[in-house]
Design an enzyme around this catalytic site. Structure first.
Site, PDB file in Angstrom:
ATOM      1  N   GLU A 147      49.250  21.092  46.277  1.00 55.86           N
ATOM      2  CA  GLU A 147      50.147  21.939  45.486  1.00 55.86           C
ATOM      3  C   GLU A 147      51.041  21.143  44.553  1.00 55.86           C
ATOM      4  OE1 GLU A 147      52.922  20.813  48.885  1.00 55.86           O
ATOM      5  OE2 GLU A 147      50.819  20.667  48.300  1.00 55.86           O
ATOM      6  N   HIS A 179      48.880  16.607  49.353  1.00 58.80           N
ATOM      7  CA  HIS A 179      49.647  17.703  48.742  1.00 58.80           C
ATOM      8  C   HIS A 179      48.899  18.284  47.542  1.00 58.80           C
ATOM      9  CE1 HIS A 179      53.497  17.674  50.910  1.00 58.80           C
ATOM     10  NE2 HIS A 179      53.296  16.372  51.051  1.00 58.80           N
ATOM     11  N   CYS A 237      49.880  18.589  54.668  1.00 62.46           N
ATOM     12  CA  CYS A 237      50.613  17.383  55.066  1.00 62.46           C
ATOM     13  C   CYS A 237      51.208  17.534  56.470  1.00 62.46           C
ATOM     14  CB  CYS A 237      51.675  17.021  54.018  1.00 62.46           C
ATOM     15  SG  CYS A 237      52.310  15.326  54.214  1.00 62.46           S
TER      16      CYS A 237
END
Length: 267
Positions: free
Chosen positions: A227, A225, A120
């Site tokens: 994660e 994102h 990001c």
């Protein structure tokens, strides 16, 4: 780091950078950023890495000698001064110290062929640090954010470009990602290439181009994102596996170089 690990085993040292102490962050935003960083750390540890958490707000000059790989996490907007813009009213959570630290971190990593993974804001920092610029606000109603009060991330598709490093990691074609950003790449840095697009034309993935001598730094950035907890299973694991493999190669090469230097006679 795990003290039970053998020093003879390859456990690359990864610097995980984010602006933990940014004074511009609200407490709620800080908690969100810390949570994402800790999730990323857990994946890196599970993949066999040793992780050094870098607070980009206070860490000063990056120490590249101790790092075999670098992950630049999400966070506030990049200071528009760095890409020669007057700014936009929507820009928020700027931390100039973190911008300086992570820009230097990216440049030093690429120059030393130390693998870089940007997430990001990390993708945006990669582009700006290497000479690119940003769209300062995508406007309302984009697919890249959510107006739902109880949801921080928006789901949308991206198209992974054929014959890119990212395509060898995630495959070619459409994948579903989770994102939350109001800025994006405008002018791409000359040393980078696009590896994924959103349906609206926003750049969603970047990676390093090959140098004239045929070598290519391992540098990958994703605008989403992977994660985040709601991401499709296996996506971040695939990115981390490829990144750790590259960082392990860097560590082994560095050890070999150091051993050669120690064994070379002086005089």
């Amino acid at each position: 780091m795990d003290e039970n690990r053998s020093p003879l085993e390859a456990h690359p040292v990864i610097g995980l950078s984010y602006a933990r102490s940014a004074e511009s962050y609200s407490e709620g935003y800080r908690a969100e950023i810390i949570g994402l960083a800790e999730r990323a750390e857990s994946y890196l540890l599970a993949a066999g890495a040793d992780v050094i958490m870098l607070d980009a707000s206070v860490d000063g000059v990056p120490d590249m000698h101790r790092l075999d790989g670098v992950v630049v996490m999400g966070g506030g907007d990049v200071d528009p001064f760095l890409y020669h813009s007057e700014g936009h009213p929507s820009i928020s959570f700027v931390d100039s110290a973190a911008d300086r630290f992570e820009s230097s971190l990216v440049r030093r990593a690429v120059e030393s062929y130390t693998p870089v993974l940007g997430i990001c804001r990390g993708l945006q920092i990669m582009n700006v640090a290497l000479g690119g610029s940003l769209i300062e606000d995508l406007g309302e109603g984009t697919i890249h954010g959510t107006a739902t009060a109880d949801a921080a991330m928006a789901d949308h598709s991206v198209q992974v470009v054929e014959e890119t490093l990212l395509s060898t990691i995630l495959g070619v074609g459409d994948i579903t990602v989770r994102s939350s950003h109001h800025q994006a790449i405008q002018r791409l840095a000359n040393t980078l290439q696009v590896s994924a697009w959103a349906p609206d034309g926003v750049v969603e993935g970047i990676e390093a181009k090959s140098h004239p001598d045929g070598t290519t730094p391992w540098a990958v950035g994703v605008q989403w994102h992977p994660e985040e907890a709601g991401t499709q299973p296996g996506q971040f694991e695939a990115l981390v596996t490829a990144f750790i493999a590259a960082a392990t190669e860097k560590q082994i090469a560095k050890r070999a170089s150091e051993q050669d230097a120690e064994s070379t006679p002086v005089g």
